[in-house]
Every structure is written in structure tokens, then in C-alpha cells.
Write an enzyme that holds these catalytic residues in place. Structure first.
Site, PDB file in Angstrom:
ATOM      1  N   GLU A 121       2.004   0.057   4.234  1.00  0.00           N
ATOM      2  CA  GLU A 121       3.271  -0.678   4.282  1.00  0.00           C
ATOM      3  C   GLU A 121       4.490   0.220   4.063  1.00  0.00           C
ATOM      4  O   GLU A 121       5.615  -0.264   3.999  1.00  0.00           O
ATOM      5  CB  GLU A 121       3.260  -1.816   3.251  1.00  0.00           C
ATOM      6  CG  GLU A 121       2.088  -2.760   3.393  1.00  0.00           C
ATOM      7  CD  GLU A 121       2.075  -3.575   4.676  1.00  0.00           C
ATOM      8  OE1 GLU A 121       2.947  -3.378   5.550  1.00  0.00           O
ATOM      9  OE2 GLU A 121       1.191  -4.432   4.808  1.00  0.00           O
ATOM     10  N   TYR A 138       0.254 -11.661   5.434  1.00  0.00           N
ATOM     11  CA  TYR A 138       0.769 -12.615   6.415  1.00  0.00           C
ATOM     12  C   TYR A 138       0.775 -12.095   7.845  1.00  0.00           C
ATOM     13  O   TYR A 138       1.161 -12.799   8.752  1.00  0.00           O
ATOM     14  CB  TYR A 138       2.191 -13.055   6.029  1.00  0.00           C
ATOM     15  CG  TYR A 138       3.144 -11.894   5.802  1.00  0.00           C
ATOM     16  CD1 TYR A 138       3.807 -11.287   6.868  1.00  0.00           C
ATOM     17  CD2 TYR A 138       3.383 -11.416   4.525  1.00  0.00           C
ATOM     18  CE1 TYR A 138       4.679 -10.224   6.664  1.00  0.00           C
ATOM     19  CE2 TYR A 138       4.260 -10.367   4.310  1.00  0.00           C
ATOM     20  CZ  TYR A 138       4.910  -9.775   5.380  1.00  0.00           C
ATOM     21  OH  TYR A 138       5.767  -8.732   5.165  1.00  0.00           O
ATOM     22  N   GLY A 139       0.336 -10.874   8.062  1.00  0.00           N
ATOM     23  CA  GLY A 139       0.391 -10.293   9.404  1.00  0.00           C
ATOM     24  C   GLY A 139      -0.917  -9.646   9.796  1.00  0.00           C
ATOM     25  O   GLY A 139      -1.966 -10.292   9.846  1.00  0.00           O
ATOM     26  N   THR A 140      -0.870  -8.349  10.053  1.00  0.00           N
ATOM     27  CA  THR A 140      -2.031  -7.640  10.581  1.00  0.00           C
ATOM     28  C   THR A 140      -3.135  -7.432   9.549  1.00  0.00           C
ATOM     29  O   THR A 140      -4.212  -6.948   9.899  1.00  0.00           O
ATOM     30  CB  THR A 140      -1.620  -6.277  11.172  1.00  0.00           C
ATOM     31  OG1 THR A 140      -1.105  -5.449  10.130  1.00  0.00           O
ATOM     32  CG2 THR A 140      -0.594  -6.448  12.283  1.00  0.00           C
ATOM     33  N   LEU A 141      -2.898  -7.809   8.283  1.00  0.00           N
ATOM     34  CA  LEU A 141      -3.947  -7.743   7.263  1.00  0.00           C
ATOM     35  C   LEU A 141      -4.717  -9.056   7.131  1.00  0.00           C
ATOM     36  O   LEU A 141      -5.682  -9.132   6.379  1.00  0.00           O
ATOM     37  CB  LEU A 141      -3.340  -7.362   5.905  1.00  0.00           C
ATOM     38  CG  LEU A 141      -2.919  -5.901   5.774  1.00  0.00           C
ATOM     39  CD1 LEU A 141      -2.021  -5.705   4.553  1.00  0.00           C
ATOM     40  CD2 LEU A 141      -4.133  -4.997   5.705  1.00  0.00           C
TER      41      LEU A 141
END
Length: 155
Positions: free
Chosen positions: A90, A19-22
Site C-alpha cells: 500500500e 476493499y479492493g484487490t486484497l
């Protein structure tokens, strides 16, 4: 209803909800996922809210909200190595570990048209989640890409 039960063993082969930088187009997608996935598709994480962090977001459990992201299926033969790399990124050291920045949890996510699938999701660790819920900056609409007003991002 949310499902946060762990499947048998901490490394059951599940897809990942990112949901973010991936997400595609973001920096860590290029570094960690390019060439290592069989597929990706839009998805929603129900019963979760998104908070701004220091250059990356945190998702936390919250009934009635949802987070926008992608369902990533690892390429055949590369699952174990990808799982280990994402756990390091993470800062996930294992179930219930006090040093975790995120906890890797098996949750139900929704594919387009509402079709559910279980996937690994990295949620903010419990102490961090508590702090975010009391004093963090929530990302309205639950979309990390939409926070910058990107074209095509959901509000």
C-alpha cells in the site's frame, strides 16, 4: 460517528479491512493473504467513499457514505510479517510521511448485523484524497467488486 484514532503504537494487532484487490477472488488476495489469515467476513466501512484508481481503488473519509469490503483476521504468529507486507503493498511508510500513497488508520468497521470492530484500513493519503474528491471517479455503491457487475456484488 467515525473513529480515526490510532491505538497505542503504529502496529497494534488489529484485523484489516480490505476493499479492493486484497478481497477474496482478487489478485492481491492470492499473492498476499492466501494461507495467512485465520478468518475473513463481510464488513462495511462507514463514513467513507470509494474512488477508482489505476487498477485498484482508493477509500477516502466522507460522512454518510460507506465502503463494502472484508474484515481479515491474520493467522496466529504471522501478524508482524503480514503487516509489513501490506504496508509495502500500500506504499505506507509510516504516520504522516509525505511519500505515503495510503495512510494506515485504525477505524471502526461494521460486521454483519452492525456489530462494530476496530480494524486497520488503508485510506488514500490526504493530498491524493483531496484530488480524488474534486476530480476522481467515484465507485457508486462503494463496492470495488460491484463496479464490474459481478454476480452477488452489492450495487
Amino acid at each position: 460517528m467515525t473513529s480515526a484514532a490510532r491505538p497505542q503504537g503504529p502496529a497494534a494487532p488489529l484485523p484489516f479491512f480490505v476493499y479492493g484487490t486484497l478481497r477474496p477472488g482478487e489478485a492481491n488476495h492470492s499473492l498476499f493473504l492466501r494461507g495467512r489469515t485465520a478468518s475473513h467476513e463481510p464488513a462495511l466501512l462507514p463514513d467513507a467513499a470509494l474512488y477508482d484508481g489505476p487498477g485498484y481503488p482508493y477509500a477516502v473519509h466522507r460522512a454518510g457514505s460507506s465502503v463494502v469490503g472484508e474484515l481479515i483476521t491474520p493467522a496466529p504468529g504471522g501478524y508482524a510479517e503480514l503487516l509489513a507486507d501490506l504496508d509495502r503493498l500500500e506504499e505506507y511508510e509510516g504516520p504522516g510521511r509525505p511519500g505515503n500513497l495510503y495512510d494506515r488508520i485504525a477505524r471502526e468497521v461494521l460486521r454483519p448485523a452492525g456489530h462494530p470492530v476496530r480494524a486497520w484500513v488503508y485510506l488514500a493519503s490526504p493530498l491524493l484524497a483531496r484530488d480524488l474528491c474534486t476530480s476522481g471517479t467515484e465507485i457508486t455503491g462503494g463496492d470495488w467488486l460491484g463496479r464490474r457487475g459481478r454476480p452477488g456484488a452489492e450495487a
